[in-house]
Design a protein around this motif. Structure first.
Motif, PDB file in Angstrom:
ATOM      1  N   THR A 146      -4.616   9.484   0.984  1.00  0.00           N
ATOM      2  CA  THR A 146      -5.978   9.910   0.666  1.00  0.00           C
ATOM      3  C   THR A 146      -6.835   8.788   0.080  1.00  0.00           C
ATOM      4  OG1 THR A 146      -5.205  10.693  -1.492  1.00  0.00           O
ATOM      5  CG2 THR A 146      -5.292  12.303   0.299  1.00  0.00           C
ATOM      6  N   TYR A 147      -6.205   7.768  -0.496  1.00  0.00           N
ATOM      7  CA  TYR A 147      -6.994   6.698  -1.121  1.00  0.00           C
ATOM      8  C   TYR A 147      -6.378   5.320  -0.958  1.00  0.00           C
ATOM      9  CZ  TYR A 147      -3.510   7.113  -4.841  1.00  0.00           C
ATOM     10  OH  TYR A 147      -2.336   7.165  -5.536  1.00  0.00           O
ATOM     11  N   SER A 148      -5.103   5.225  -0.565  1.00  0.00           N
ATOM     12  CA  SER A 148      -4.412   3.937  -0.523  1.00  0.00           C
ATOM     13  C   SER A 148      -4.484   3.330   0.875  1.00  0.00           C
ATOM     14  CB  SER A 148      -2.939   4.123  -0.924  1.00  0.00           C
ATOM     15  OG  SER A 148      -2.241   2.899  -0.846  1.00  0.00           O
ATOM     16  N   ASN A 186       7.043  -8.932  -0.298  1.00  0.00           N
ATOM     17  CA  ASN A 186       5.791  -8.238  -0.585  1.00  0.00           C
ATOM     18  C   ASN A 186       6.042  -6.885  -1.248  1.00  0.00           C
ATOM     19  OD1 ASN A 186       4.268 -10.298   0.505  1.00  0.00           O
ATOM     20  ND2 ASN A 186       4.167  -9.401   2.524  1.00  0.00           N
ATOM     21  N   ARG A 187       7.053  -6.168  -0.771  1.00  0.00           N
ATOM     22  CA  ARG A 187       7.350  -4.865  -1.363  1.00  0.00           C
ATOM     23  C   ARG A 187       7.872  -5.016  -2.790  1.00  0.00           C
ATOM     24  NH1 ARG A 187      10.320  -2.068   3.889  1.00  0.00           N
ATOM     25  NH2 ARG A 187       8.421  -1.905   5.162  1.00  0.00           N
ATOM     26  N   ASN A 188       8.706  -6.023  -3.021  1.00  0.00           N
ATOM     27  CA  ASN A 188       9.214  -6.240  -4.380  1.00  0.00           C
ATOM     28  C   ASN A 188       8.087  -6.627  -5.333  1.00  0.00           C
ATOM     29  OD1 ASN A 188      11.829  -5.688  -3.577  1.00  0.00           O
ATOM     30  ND2 ASN A 188      12.358  -7.820  -3.209  1.00  0.00           N
ATOM     31  N   GLN A 189       7.163  -7.458  -4.855  1.00  0.00           N
ATOM     32  CA  GLN A 189       6.025  -7.818  -5.698  1.00  0.00           C
ATOM     33  C   GLN A 189       5.168  -6.598  -6.023  1.00  0.00           C
ATOM     34  OE1 GLN A 189       3.837 -10.963  -3.815  1.00  0.00           O
ATOM     35  NE2 GLN A 189       5.305 -12.548  -4.373  1.00  0.00           N
ATOM     36  N   ALA A 190       4.989  -5.733  -5.024  1.00  0.00           N
ATOM     37  CA  ALA A 190       4.224  -4.511  -5.271  1.00  0.00           C
ATOM     38  C   ALA A 190       4.933  -3.623  -6.285  1.00  0.00           C
ATOM     39  CB  ALA A 190       4.013  -3.751  -3.953  1.00  0.00           C
ATOM     40  N   GLY A 231       0.787  -1.211   0.000  1.00  0.00           N
ATOM     41  CA  GLY A 231       0.000   0.000   0.000  1.00  0.00           C
ATOM     42  C   GLY A 231       0.827   1.272   0.000  1.00  0.00           C
ATOM     43  N   GLY A 232       0.573   2.144  -0.968  1.00  0.00           N
ATOM     44  CA  GLY A 232       1.209   3.451  -1.005  1.00  0.00           C
ATOM     45  C   GLY A 232       2.725   3.379  -1.011  1.00  0.00           C
ATOM     46  N   SER A 233       3.334   4.136  -0.121  1.00  0.00           N
ATOM     47  CA  SER A 233       4.796   4.152   0.019  1.00  0.00           C
ATOM     48  C   SER A 233       5.273   3.235   1.135  1.00  0.00           C
ATOM     49  CB  SER A 233       5.276   5.587   0.287  1.00  0.00           C
ATOM     50  OG  SER A 233       4.935   6.448  -0.775  1.00  0.00           O
ATOM     51  N   PHE A 234       4.421   2.322   1.571  1.00  0.00           N
ATOM     52  CA  PHE A 234       4.762   1.342   2.617  1.00  0.00           C
ATOM     53  C   PHE A 234       5.137   2.055   3.923  1.00  0.00           C
ATOM     54  CE2 PHE A 234       5.936  -0.430  -1.499  1.00  0.00           C
ATOM     55  CZ  PHE A 234       5.241  -1.622  -1.507  1.00  0.00           C
ATOM     56  N   ASP A 235       4.386   3.062   4.315  1.00  0.00           N
ATOM     57  CA  ASP A 235       4.712   3.782   5.541  1.00  0.00           C
ATOM     58  C   ASP A 235       3.443   4.131   6.311  1.00  0.00           C
ATOM     59  OD1 ASP A 235       3.734   5.584   3.766  1.00  0.00           O
ATOM     60  OD2 ASP A 235       5.312   7.081   4.012  1.00  0.00           O
TER      61      ASP A 235
END
Length: 214
Positions: free
Chosen positions: A102-104, A167-171, A54-58
């Motif tokens: 705002t949406y993620s 998960n982050r690499n897949q995203a 999701g988003g920037s992972f933060d």
């Protein structure tokens, strides 16, 4: 509008070691809070979290003690693995916020473990028989158990780390594929538009030439 989800679903007691791990979804502009209750002072609380997608992972997070004092507060963190002493008896609050998005929505792994000093001492000692001297092999066995436990904990941390990275690499791959797909469509539409424009210009050119000949 800020949505707040409260989950008083963790009740950990310091009479022994407890650990809870789960995954939850943090929606856009949403705040989720979790609670840990301690019955004894001098309790060590270890927590781990990682944003899986999701988003920037933060996310933003804040930890408060039973007196509403802020222990930790950080913004836009991707993951964390910390230990802090819970010196005050009562309920500790862990809140995660996705207010910057705002949406993620975000998918977050959260694990918390509680252990007090009494449980450590009980865990480190084995019952001995009356009038029995400590045996060398018993001490060796205790050290081996402690070493295995330490290695298992390290392995668990490593698996959590690789899970997060995977998960982050897949995203990232999905995002790249999506961008390539839409860029290809845009390129095709641009080529079709250029071809149509060229045909129109050529037709106008020949129409103008015919008028001049007449």
């Amino acid at each position: 509008m800020l949505f707040q989800s409260l989950f008083p679903l963790i009740a950990l007691y310091a009479a022994w070691t407890n650990a809870s791990a789960f995954t939850f979804i943090l929606g856009a502009q949403e705040k989720s809070c979790f609670y840990v209750f301690t019955e004894r002072p001098n309790t060590q609380i270890r927590y781990y979290f990682a944003v899986q997608s999701g988003g920037s992972f933060d996310v933003d997070y804040v930890i408060t003690d039973p007196n509403s004092n802020i222990i930790y507060q950080e913004h836009k963190k991707r993951q964390g693995d910390f230990v802090f002493p819970a010196t005050t008896v009562g309920e500790y609050e862990f809140c995660f916020s996705n207010g910057m998005s705002t949406y993620s929505e975000k998918v977050v792994d959260f694990e918390i473990e509680l252990e007090d000093e009494d449980s450590k001492s009980v865990k480190a000692s084995l019952p001995d028989s009356p009038n029995a001297k400590p045996l060398a092999h018993v001490e060796n066995m205790k050290r081996t158990v402690d070493k295995i436990e330490s290695q298992l904990e390290g392995l668990s941390k490593t698996l959590q780390y690789y899970k997060t990275r995977n998960n982050r690499n897949q995203a990232t791959v999905r995002s790249t594929e999506s961008r390539i797909y839409y860029f290809s469509i845009f390129e095709v539409l641009l080529m079709v538009g250029m071809a149509f424009l060229q045909i129109t210009i050529v037709q106008l050119f020949f129409k103008g030439s015919r008028k001049q000949l007449v």
